[in-house]
Write a protein that holds these residues in place. Sequence first.
Motif, PDB file in Angstrom:
ATOM      1  N   MET A   9     -41.134 -67.105  57.538  1.00 34.49           N
ATOM      2  CA  MET A   9     -41.249 -67.660  56.190  1.00 34.49           C
ATOM      3  C   MET A   9     -40.788 -69.109  56.232  1.00 34.49           C
ATOM      4  O   MET A   9     -39.665 -69.398  56.642  1.00 34.49           O
ATOM      5  CB  MET A   9     -40.400 -66.868  55.188  1.00 34.49           C
ATOM      6  N   GLY A  10     -41.690 -70.011  55.849  1.00 33.67           N
ATOM      7  CA  GLY A  10     -41.337 -71.413  55.771  1.00 33.67           C
ATOM      8  C   GLY A  10     -40.983 -71.780  54.348  1.00 33.67           C
ATOM      9  O   GLY A  10     -41.100 -70.969  53.420  1.00 33.67           O
ATOM     10  N   SER A  11     -40.562 -73.022  54.158  1.00 38.37           N
ATOM     11  CA  SER A  11     -40.173 -73.514  52.834  1.00 38.37           C
ATOM     12  C   SER A  11     -40.981 -74.766  52.497  1.00 38.37           C
ATOM     13  O   SER A  11     -41.099 -75.673  53.322  1.00 38.37           O
ATOM     14  CB  SER A  11     -38.675 -73.840  52.822  1.00 38.37           C
ATOM     15  N   VAL A  12     -41.553 -74.781  51.300  1.00 38.76           N
ATOM     16  CA  VAL A  12     -42.351 -75.943  50.882  1.00 38.76           C
ATOM     17  C   VAL A  12     -41.441 -77.151  50.720  1.00 38.76           C
ATOM     18  O   VAL A  12     -40.481 -77.130  49.946  1.00 38.76           O
ATOM     19  CB  VAL A  12     -43.094 -75.661  49.554  1.00 38.76           C
ATOM     20  N   GLU A  13     -41.738 -78.198  51.477  1.00 44.27           N
ATOM     21  CA  GLU A  13     -40.965 -79.434  51.414  1.00 44.27           C
ATOM     22  C   GLU A  13     -41.583 -80.401  50.417  1.00 44.27           C
ATOM     23  O   GLU A  13     -40.887 -81.122  49.708  1.00 44.27           O
ATOM     24  CB  GLU A  13     -40.898 -80.064  52.806  1.00 44.27           C
ATOM     25  N   ASN A  14     -42.916 -80.390  50.358  1.00 48.23           N
ATOM     26  CA  ASN A  14     -43.603 -81.282  49.416  1.00 48.23           C
ATOM     27  C   ASN A  14     -45.037 -80.813  49.216  1.00 48.23           C
ATOM     28  O   ASN A  14     -45.668 -80.305  50.145  1.00 48.23           O
ATOM     29  CB  ASN A  14     -43.611 -82.724  49.948  1.00 48.23           C
ATOM     30  N   LEU A  15     -45.525 -80.964  48.007  1.00 49.34           N
ATOM     31  CA  LEU A  15     -46.933 -80.687  47.705  1.00 49.34           C
ATOM     32  C   LEU A  15     -47.453 -81.865  46.891  1.00 49.34           C
ATOM     33  O   LEU A  15     -47.199 -81.971  45.689  1.00 49.34           O
ATOM     34  CB  LEU A  15     -47.081 -79.383  46.917  1.00 49.34           C
ATOM     35  N   ALA A  16     -48.155 -82.763  47.570  1.00 49.83           N
ATOM     36  CA  ALA A  16     -48.637 -83.993  46.946  1.00 49.83           C
ATOM     37  C   ALA A  16     -50.103 -83.835  46.579  1.00 49.83           C
ATOM     38  O   ALA A  16     -50.940 -83.560  47.442  1.00 49.83           O
ATOM     39  CB  ALA A  16     -48.446 -85.174  47.893  1.00 49.83           C
ATOM     40  N   GLN A  17     -50.406 -84.026  45.308  1.00 44.96           N
ATOM     41  CA  GLN A  17     -51.783 -83.864  44.841  1.00 44.96           C
ATOM     42  C   GLN A  17     -52.544 -85.178  44.911  1.00 44.96           C
ATOM     43  O   GLN A  17     -52.022 -86.237  44.570  1.00 44.96           O
ATOM     44  CB  GLN A  17     -51.805 -83.339  43.402  1.00 44.96           C
ATOM     45  N   GLN A  18     -53.787 -85.092  45.391  1.00 47.01           N
ATOM     46  CA  GLN A  18     -54.703 -86.230  45.407  1.00 47.01           C
ATOM     47  C   GLN A  18     -56.015 -85.757  44.806  1.00 47.01           C
ATOM     48  O   GLN A  18     -56.796 -85.075  45.472  1.00 47.01           O
ATOM     49  CB  GLN A  18     -54.912 -86.746  46.831  1.00 47.01           C
ATOM     50  N   ALA A  29     -39.482 -73.366  61.547  1.00 41.40           N
ATOM     51  CA  ALA A  29     -39.210 -73.444  62.987  1.00 41.40           C
ATOM     52  C   ALA A  29     -40.499 -73.467  63.796  1.00 41.40           C
ATOM     53  O   ALA A  29     -40.554 -74.080  64.870  1.00 41.40           O
ATOM     54  CB  ALA A  29     -38.337 -72.264  63.413  1.00 41.40           C
ATOM     55  N   VAL A  30     -41.561 -72.811  63.286  1.00 38.67           N
ATOM     56  CA  VAL A  30     -42.819 -72.755  64.048  1.00 38.67           C
ATOM     57  C   VAL A  30     -43.482 -74.120  64.165  1.00 38.67           C
ATOM     58  O   VAL A  30     -44.406 -74.292  64.964  1.00 38.67           O
ATOM     59  CB  VAL A  30     -43.825 -71.767  63.418  1.00 38.67           C
TER      60      VAL A  30
END
Length: 214
Positions: A9-18, A29-30
């Motif tokens: 399970m990863g964690s969203v660091e940023n979601l930038a919309q364009q 870690a992957v």
Amino acid sequence: MFTGLVTEMGSVENLAQQEESYHLTVKAAVAADLEIGDSVAVNGACLTVVAKGDGSFTADVMPETVRHTNIGGLNTGDKVNLELTLKIMDGLDGHIVTGHVEGTGTISGRKHDGIATVVTISAGPELLKYIVERGSIAVDGISLTVTRVTEAGFSVSLIPHTSRETTLGFKGVGDKVNLETDILAKYVEKMLGGSKKCTDPLITKAMLFENGFA
């Protein structure tokens, strides 16, 4: 190609919309095992790595993916299921998962059944027609066995390990999940002429009778 066995399970660091697209950055870690151009399944959606950071990777999310998945609704800090691609020598412990999400469902119920947690998911008829009891389904990229199907949705049963190691362990009623049905069912349907786009089916009732299959 994937198997539906979540790596991490990863964690969203940023979601930038364009406009109608996004740049999704996930800390995990992957990321150390990924190179630019590699594929990775994020909540079951196959994405391409376009950049790497310190313990993170970034992928482009095109409009088609946004329309058919829950990725556009993610927020910073949200957990996502991650799976690396299947290697030739890997065991196929789940089922064949392409990472091509067909649509979303909505969690409509959760209940305990012994050590398991039964999760009920509502889905549209365009997906339910490919879902059968004891068949396979990928929910947010997790390979699961269907335990029940109704006209409104279906149920899956989670062992404690799946609850601990994937997002389905804490998602609740009303949350959206990505769905990918068994690809074999769609190919069989087209070959049998069930698809309107198929005008010359390769398999017919006459052919099955002639070859001793019916």
